[in-house]
Design an enzyme around this catalytic site. Structure first.
Site, PDB file in Angstrom:
ATOM      1  N   HIS A  24      -0.306  -8.441   1.207  1.00 49.91           N
ATOM      2  CA  HIS A  24      -1.117  -7.695   0.225  1.00 49.91           C
ATOM      3  C   HIS A  24      -1.058  -8.555  -1.028  1.00 49.91           C
ATOM      4  CE1 HIS A  24      -2.346  -3.614  -1.666  1.00 49.91           C
ATOM      5  NE2 HIS A  24      -2.299  -4.485  -2.673  1.00 49.91           N
ATOM      6  N   HIS A  41      -6.459  -2.900  -1.106  1.00 47.53           N
ATOM      7  CA  HIS A  41      -5.766  -3.837  -0.215  1.00 47.53           C
ATOM      8  C   HIS A  41      -6.594  -5.109  -0.025  1.00 47.53           C
ATOM      9  CE1 HIS A  41      -3.064  -5.211   2.981  1.00 47.53           C
ATOM     10  NE2 HIS A  41      -4.175  -5.715   3.507  1.00 47.53           N
ATOM     11  N   CYS A  94       0.845  -1.201   0.000  1.00 41.99           N
ATOM     12  CA  CYS A  94       0.000   0.000   0.000  1.00 41.99           C
ATOM     13  C   CYS A  94       0.880   1.250   0.000  1.00 41.99           C
ATOM     14  CB  CYS A  94      -0.956  -0.003   1.195  1.00 41.99           C
ATOM     15  SG  CYS A  94      -2.401  -1.078   0.969  1.00 41.99           S
ATOM     16  N   HIS A 121       3.395 -13.093  -8.613  1.00 37.67           N
ATOM     17  CA  HIS A 121       4.756 -13.037  -9.144  1.00 37.67           C
ATOM     18  C   HIS A 121       4.707 -13.434 -10.617  1.00 37.67           C
ATOM     19  CE1 HIS A 121       6.861 -13.236  -5.109  1.00 37.67           C
ATOM     20  NE2 HIS A 121       5.683 -13.738  -4.758  1.00 37.67           N
ATOM     21  N   GLY A 138       4.798 -19.327   2.269  1.00 38.39           N
ATOM     22  CA  GLY A 138       5.881 -18.404   1.913  1.00 38.39           C
ATOM     23  C   GLY A 138       5.455 -16.977   1.653  1.00 38.39           C
ATOM     24  N   ASN A 187       1.697 -16.844  -3.446  1.00 33.68           N
ATOM     25  CA  ASN A 187       1.859 -17.520  -2.167  1.00 33.68           C
ATOM     26  C   ASN A 187       0.766 -17.016  -1.246  1.00 33.68           C
ATOM     27  OD1 ASN A 187       4.309 -18.850  -2.932  1.00 33.68           O
ATOM     28  ND2 ASN A 187       5.436 -16.953  -2.558  1.00 33.68           N
ATOM     29  N   HIS A 223      -0.543 -10.469  -4.194  1.00 35.84           N
ATOM     30  CA  HIS A 223       0.351 -10.182  -5.328  1.00 35.84           C
ATOM     31  C   HIS A 223       0.621 -11.444  -6.106  1.00 35.84           C
ATOM     32  CE1 HIS A 223       2.801 -11.098  -1.755  1.00 35.84           C
ATOM     33  NE2 HIS A 223       3.666 -11.655  -2.584  1.00 35.84           N
TER      34      HIS A 223
HETATM   35  P1  AMP Z   1       5.906 -13.241  -1.089  1.00 39.73           P
HETATM   36  O1  AMP Z   1       7.088 -13.886  -0.423  1.00 39.73           O
HETATM   37  O2  AMP Z   1       5.155 -14.137  -2.028  1.00 39.73           O
HETATM   38  O3  AMP Z   1       5.006 -12.546  -0.080  1.00 39.73           O
HETATM   39  O4  AMP Z   1       6.513 -12.123  -2.031  1.00 39.73           O
HETATM   40  C1  AMP Z   1       6.882 -10.867  -1.573  1.00 39.73           C
HETATM   41  C2  AMP Z   1       7.874 -10.345  -2.563  1.00 39.73           C
HETATM   42  O5  AMP Z   1       8.009  -8.961  -2.378  1.00 39.73           O
HETATM   43  C3  AMP Z   1       9.282 -10.941  -2.439  1.00 39.73           C
HETATM   44  O6  AMP Z   1       9.648 -11.603  -3.651  1.00 39.73           O
HETATM   45  C4  AMP Z   1      10.158  -9.727  -2.153  1.00 39.73           C
HETATM   46  O7  AMP Z   1      11.425  -9.793  -2.767  1.00 39.73           O
HETATM   47  C5  AMP Z   1       9.316  -8.596  -2.699  1.00 39.73           C
HETATM   48  N1  AMP Z   1       9.555  -7.292  -2.119  1.00 39.73           N
HETATM   49  C6  AMP Z   1       9.687  -6.990  -0.801  1.00 39.73           C
HETATM   50  N2  AMP Z   1       9.864  -5.658  -0.640  1.00 39.73           N
HETATM   51  C7  AMP Z   1       9.859  -5.118  -1.889  1.00 39.73           C
HETATM   52  C8  AMP Z   1      10.013  -3.792  -2.397  1.00 39.73           C
HETATM   53  N3  AMP Z   1      10.209  -2.734  -1.598  1.00 39.73           N
HETATM   54  N4  AMP Z   1       9.968  -3.606  -3.746  1.00 39.73           N
HETATM   55  C9  AMP Z   1       9.786  -4.649  -4.567  1.00 39.73           C
HETATM   56  N5  AMP Z   1       9.610  -5.922  -4.149  1.00 39.73           N
HETATM   57  C10 AMP Z   1       9.673  -6.162  -2.826  1.00 39.73           C
HETATM   58 ZN    ZN Z   2      -1.817  -3.277   1.238  1.00 36.95          ZN
END
Ligand code: AMP
Ligand code: ZN
Length: 111
Positions: free
Chosen positions: A95, A45, A6, A99, A90, A84, A97
Site C-alpha cells: 500500500h 488503496h 487499509c 517514509h 524493499g 520503496n 507509503h
Molecule cells: P516498506 O518496507 O517500505 O514496505 O515499509 C513498511 C513499513 O511499515 C516498515 O518500516 C514497517 O516497520 C512498517 N510497519 C509494518 N507494520 C506496521 C504497523 N502495524 N504500524 C506501523 N508501521 C508498520
Molecule cells: Zn491498502
C-alpha cells in the site's frame, strides 16, 4: 482486501496517529529506523509507486503538500522522504507509503 495499511485506516489495527484527514493518514512506524520515523499513506488503496497514474496522482501531490505540516507536527524541519517500490526495492507493505525519517540515527545518505 488483505492489506495491513487499509486495516489501519479502517481502525481494525491500532496506530500511533500523527495526522489524519479525509484523504491521507500519517502514523509512526512500528519499527523506527531513525529518531523520527513516520509513514504517510493515501486512504485510497494504491499498491505502489508503479500504480500512480493520472486518475490517482492528485492524492500523491496532496501528500507532498501536507508533508511540511506533518513534519512540523513531528517537530522536524530537516528530514528524508523515502518510497520503496516493489519487493526488490524493499517494499514489504503493498500500500503506497512514504517514509519520513529524521533526527539521530538517520543513516548515511544512499543518494
Ligand atoms: P516498506 O518496507 O517500505 O514496505 O515499509 C513498511 C513499513 O511499515 C516498515 O518500516 C514497517 O516497520 C512498517 N510497519 C509494518 N507494520 C506496521 C504497523 N502495524 N504500524 C506501523 N508501521 C508498520
Ligand atoms: Zn491498502
Amino acid at each position: 482486501m488483505d492489506c495491513l495499511f487499509c486495516k489501519i485506516i479502517a481502525g481494525e489495527i491500532p496506530s500511533n496517529k500523527v495526522y489524519e484527514d479525509e484523504k491521507i493518514l500519517c502514523f509512526k512506524d512500528i519499527a523506527p529506523q531513525a529518531e523520527v520515523h513516520a509513514l504517510v499513506i493515501p486512504k485510497e488503496h494504491i499498491c505502489c509507486a508503479n500504480a500512480i497514474a493520472s486518475d490517482n496522482s492528485a492524492v500523491v501531490a496532496y501528500i507532498f503538500e501536507k508533508i511540511p505540516e506533518i513534519a512540523k507536527k513531528l517537530g522536524v524541519t530537516d528530514y528524508r522522504i523515502i518510497n520503496n517500490c516493489g519487493e526488490g526495492a524493499g517494499q514489504t507493505v503493498k500500500h503506497l507509503h512514504f517514509h519520513i525519517l529524521s533526527g539521530a540515527n538517520l543513516s548515511e545518505k544512499l543518494v
